[in-house]
Design a protein around this motif. Sequence first.
Motif, mmCIF file in Angstrom:
data_model
loop_
_atom_site.group_PDB
_atom_site.id
_atom_site.type_symbol
_atom_site.label_atom_id
_atom_site.label_comp_id
_atom_site.label_asym_id
_atom_site.label_seq_id
_atom_site.Cartn_x
_atom_site.Cartn_y
_atom_site.Cartn_z
ATOM 1 N N UNK A 1 35.216 54.141 47.601
ATOM 2 C CA UNK A 1 34.273 53.038 47.449
ATOM 3 C C UNK A 1 34.483 52.436 46.070
ATOM 4 N N UNK A 2 34.536 51.105 45.996
ATOM 5 C CA UNK A 2 34.716 50.439 44.703
ATOM 6 C C UNK A 2 33.375 50.071 44.089
ATOM 7 N N UNK A 3 33.218 50.382 42.816
ATOM 8 C CA UNK A 3 32.116 49.845 42.030
ATOM 9 C C UNK A 3 32.368 48.342 41.891
ATOM 10 N N UNK A 4 31.333 47.560 41.704
ATOM 11 C CA UNK A 4 31.472 46.103 41.635
ATOM 12 C C UNK A 4 32.398 45.670 40.507
ATOM 13 N N UNK A 5 32.320 46.315 39.353
ATOM 14 C CA UNK A 5 33.213 45.939 38.247
ATOM 15 C C UNK A 5 34.680 46.170 38.614
ATOM 16 N N UNK A 6 34.955 47.290 39.248
ATOM 17 C CA UNK A 6 36.336 47.582 39.651
ATOM 18 C C UNK A 6 36.804 46.536 40.666
ATOM 19 N N UNK A 7 35.934 46.186 41.606
ATOM 20 C CA UNK A 7 36.263 45.140 42.583
ATOM 21 C C UNK A 7 36.619 43.836 41.874
ATOM 22 N N UNK A 8 35.775 43.405 40.948
ATOM 23 C CA UNK A 8 36.023 42.149 40.232
ATOM 24 C C UNK A 8 37.298 42.223 39.405
ATOM 25 N N UNK A 9 37.516 43.331 38.722
ATOM 26 C CA UNK A 9 38.728 43.463 37.912
ATOM 27 C C UNK A 9 39.969 43.393 38.796
ATOM 28 N N UNK A 10 39.897 43.982 39.990
ATOM 29 C CA UNK A 10 41.027 43.919 40.922
ATOM 30 C C UNK A 10 41.252 42.469 41.380
ATOM 31 N N UNK A 11 40.185 41.834 41.836
ATOM 32 C CA UNK A 11 40.313 40.480 42.388
ATOM 33 C C UNK A 11 40.732 39.451 41.347
ATOM 34 N N UNK A 12 40.303 39.645 40.101
ATOM 35 C CA UNK A 12 40.640 38.701 39.026
ATOM 36 C C UNK A 12 41.843 39.164 38.209
ATOM 37 N N UNK A 13 42.493 40.236 38.680
ATOM 38 C CA UNK A 13 43.676 40.765 37.998
ATOM 39 C C UNK A 13 43.406 41.002 36.507
ATOM 40 N N UNK A 14 42.285 41.615 36.230
ATOM 41 C CA UNK A 14 41.845 41.855 34.856
ATOM 42 C C UNK A 14 42.573 43.070 34.279
ATOM 43 N N UNK A 15 43.099 42.947 33.065
ATOM 44 C CA UNK A 15 43.806 44.080 32.453
ATOM 45 C C UNK A 15 42.904 45.284 32.144
ATOM 46 N N UNK A 16 41.588 45.137 32.258
ATOM 47 C CA UNK A 16 40.685 46.278 32.054
ATOM 48 C C UNK A 16 40.841 47.329 33.155
ATOM 49 N N UNK A 17 41.388 46.927 34.312
ATOM 50 C CA UNK A 17 41.588 47.880 35.402
ATOM 51 C C UNK A 17 42.742 48.809 35.039
ATOM 52 N N UNK A 18 42.426 50.092 34.923
ATOM 53 C CA UNK A 18 43.468 51.034 34.484
ATOM 54 C C UNK A 18 44.470 51.343 35.591
ATOM 55 N N UNK A 19 45.552 51.999 35.205
ATOM 56 C CA UNK A 19 46.666 52.259 36.125
ATOM 57 C C UNK A 19 46.269 53.186 37.271
ATOM 58 N N UNK A 20 45.400 54.145 37.014
ATOM 59 C CA UNK A 20 44.981 55.069 38.069
ATOM 60 C C UNK A 20 44.249 54.319 39.170
#
Length: 131
Positions: free
Chosen positions: A6-25
């Motif tokens: 399950x994705x937390x909302x921040x992780x979802x947004x970082x994925x969709x917006x290709x945000x560099x805050x999303x870590x490699x794992x």
Amino acid sequence: MTTSYLLDTHILLWWLFNDPKLDKTCHSIIRNPENSIFVSSASAWEIATKYRLGKLPEATELLQKYPQTLEKARFTELSITTLHALRAGNLPIAHRDPFDRMLMAQAELENLPILTHDPAFQTGLIQTIPH
């Protein structure tokens, strides 16, 4: 072997917006086609609320095409049930954010590890994959 998350909302947004805050794992887990990725209906509610309040102005197009965006990403929506709502309201924690409480309840009841960066999810009630 398929693993579900399950994705937390921040992780979802970082994925969709290709945000560099999303870590490699997290990136690897989400990208792996053998994993099933779930997104709570509460995330749509949270994104729409933050957009309305002016805290997420970049979400205009996302909100207009939200279902199609989830489908394109191969994410599965996790609807909110009465059992989820009852558990969210009764979680034995002090955290007040209703969106987080719902995600925690869904993760617990559906036995889904949650991808998150938020330390509020470290309650001991659910398995988290910290960012």
